[in-house]
Design a protein around this motif. Structure first.
Motif, PDB file in Angstrom:
ATOM      1  N   SER A  40      68.283  26.540  31.272  1.00  0.00           N
ATOM      2  CA  SER A  40      69.063  27.788  31.194  1.00  0.00           C
ATOM      3  C   SER A  40      69.007  28.393  29.804  1.00  0.00           C
ATOM      4  O   SER A  40      69.039  29.609  29.639  1.00  0.00           O
ATOM      5  N   CYS A  41      68.942  27.535  28.776  1.00  0.00           N
ATOM      6  CA  CYS A  41      68.992  28.054  27.406  1.00  0.00           C
ATOM      7  C   CYS A  41      67.758  27.635  26.605  1.00  0.00           C
ATOM      8  O   CYS A  41      67.704  27.870  25.405  1.00  0.00           O
ATOM      9  N   CYS A  80      75.994  27.813  26.258  1.00  0.00           N
ATOM     10  CA  CYS A  80      75.322  27.665  27.552  1.00  0.00           C
ATOM     11  C   CYS A  80      76.229  26.931  28.533  1.00  0.00           C
ATOM     12  O   CYS A  80      76.672  25.827  28.256  1.00  0.00           O
ATOM     13  N   CYS A 104      67.320  21.728  28.512  1.00  0.00           N
ATOM     14  CA  CYS A 104      68.053  22.587  29.450  1.00  0.00           C
ATOM     15  C   CYS A 104      67.249  23.856  29.695  1.00  0.00           C
ATOM     16  O   CYS A 104      66.840  24.544  28.751  1.00  0.00           O
ATOM     17  N   THR A 122      75.443  25.667  31.361  1.00  0.00           N
ATOM     18  CA  THR A 122      74.759  24.588  32.080  1.00  0.00           C
ATOM     19  C   THR A 122      74.831  23.267  31.319  1.00  0.00           C
ATOM     20  O   THR A 122      75.082  22.227  31.891  1.00  0.00           O
ATOM     21  N   CYS A 123      74.581  23.326  30.006  1.00  0.00           N
ATOM     22  CA  CYS A 123      74.533  22.084  29.220  1.00  0.00           C
ATOM     23  C   CYS A 123      75.712  21.963  28.263  1.00  0.00           C
ATOM     24  O   CYS A 123      75.776  21.021  27.472  1.00  0.00           O
TER      25      CYS A 123
HETATM   26 ZN   LIG Z   1      71.686  24.936  28.148  1.00  0.00          ZN
END
Ligand SMILES: [Zn+2]
Length: 369
Positions: free
Chosen positions: A158-159, A182, A156, A184-185
């Motif tokens: 984002s993180c 996070c 991921c 996103t995930c």
């Molecule tokens: Zn993530």
């Protein structure tokens, strides 16, 4: 000696709630651990200020403090204990003081990676008494989510695979860090890269599988067993959920279960009771011969030791209790009627229970002793 709360905040005893709040802000900013890294004294002052504010900003606590001093919050004191505050308490208090939500992330909590677990499945398994007696391996078809063939995952972005993200916000206290799962995930640190046809957003697909479930002897209706790791799979490198198996007992045709004991209502004929007989009866472990004594009374209970069910805790087996019921004929032929008419006044046919013949209640008492 504990320092006076008013002194800690540097306000007079007549300070208004606005003045108390303002004084606390000032102390919190001065002594904030982010501004004084490694300084134990300022951390201590930071905590003291938070405690003082907690008491002086709550009207009833303030009133008790004004009356009794620190004694109000000591164990057994007039107002019950006050256990001091940890950093989480202090930061949750900041929401009221500075607005917004703060967590302890700024104190080296850092990112926390969550190993995502798949969801659990719940199934019901119906069992006959003989399966409960011996234990059984049941093959059960379940529909579970598994990773689709050909699915690939990527880290991921984002993180960076951490599963959590750090948010930095500028506040009156300076830079504050907060840590959150996070979005996103959802904490797994992985995202679907290649998603095969039919797979859901997590790269999972429903598949029917046969799962073997080991059931130990002696389970009871409603008991739950756990089969670890056979529930839904999780995306990425997560771990599978479990299956919760709920046991349902199918009532037996003629055996009644009571804990580990089994009860069998057996009807014998008038002649068998009077003359005595050998009888073959079915048990869960096969046929067993029982002896009915000459002159057996209705209601007699025969106990076959160890012919019941094993206890789930393995402390031994229960018994099979055979309740003898004498069947009285409902219709009689002319000759039979004559026979019983003649027998009616015969001494042998007149009830004459001796003390050795136990009453129903005594028998019940015996059964449980
Ligand atoms: Zn993530």
């Amino acid at each position: 000696m504990k320092q006076d709360y008013y002194e800690i905040l540097g306000v007079s005893k007549n300070a208004t709630s606005g003045e108390i709040k303002k004084a606390y802000r000032k102390k919190a900013v001065q002594n904030h651990p982010d501004k004084n890294p490694g300084n134990k004294e300022s951390e201590e002052r930071f905590k003291q200020a938070a405690e003082a504010y907690e008491i002086l900003s709550t009207p009833d606590k303030k009133a008790r403090y004004d009356q009794y001093g620190h004694a109000a919050f000591e164990n057994g004191g007039a107002g019950g204990g006050f256990g001091g505050m940890n950093m989480d308490d202090i930061f949750s208090q900041f929401g009221d003081i500075f607005g917004g939500h703060f967590s302890g992330g700024g104190f080296g909590g850092g990112g926390r990676q969550v190993r995502v677990k798949g969801s659990n499945l719940r199934i019901r398994v119906k069992l006959e008494l003989k399966d409960i007696l011996n234990g059984v391996t049941k093959k059960v078809k379940v529909k579970r989510l598994v990773k689709a063939d050909g699915v690939t995952y990527k880290t991921c972005s984002s993180c960076n695979g951490q599963g959590s993200v750090i948010r930095i916000s500028n506040t009156i206290l300076g830079r504050m860090q907060t840590s959150a799962t996070c979005p996103t995930c959802q904490g797994s640190g992985k995202l679907v890269d290649h998603r095969p046809k039919g797979a859901n957003a997590h790269g999972l697909i429903q598949k029917e599988e046969t799962v073997e479930i080991e059931i130990p002897p002696g389970v009871t209706d409603g008991v739950q067993l756990k089969v670890t790791g056979k529930g839904n799979e999780a995306p990425g490198n997560g771990i599978s959920g479990d299956i919760h198996v709920v046991i349902q007992e199918i009532p037996h045709e003629y055996l009644k279960r009571e804990g580990n004991n089994l009860h069998h209502d057996l009807y014998i004929s008038f002649s068998e009771a009077a003359l005595g007989s050998d009888k073959e009866i079915d048990t869960l472990t096969g046929k067993v011969r029982i002896k009915i004594e000459e002159g057996t009374q209705s209601g007699k209970i025969l106990r076959l030791r160890g012919k019941g069910l094993e206890s789930l805790e393995r402390y031994g087996k229960g018994d099979l209790l055979i309740h003898l019921n004498v069947w009285t004929p409902k219709r009689l032929s002319k000759e039979q009627k004559e026979f019983f008419e003649k027998a009616k006044n015969d001494d042998n046919f007149i009830p004459n229970p001796s003390h050795s013949e136990k009453s129903f209640f005594e028998k019940v008492k015996d059964m449980f002793s």
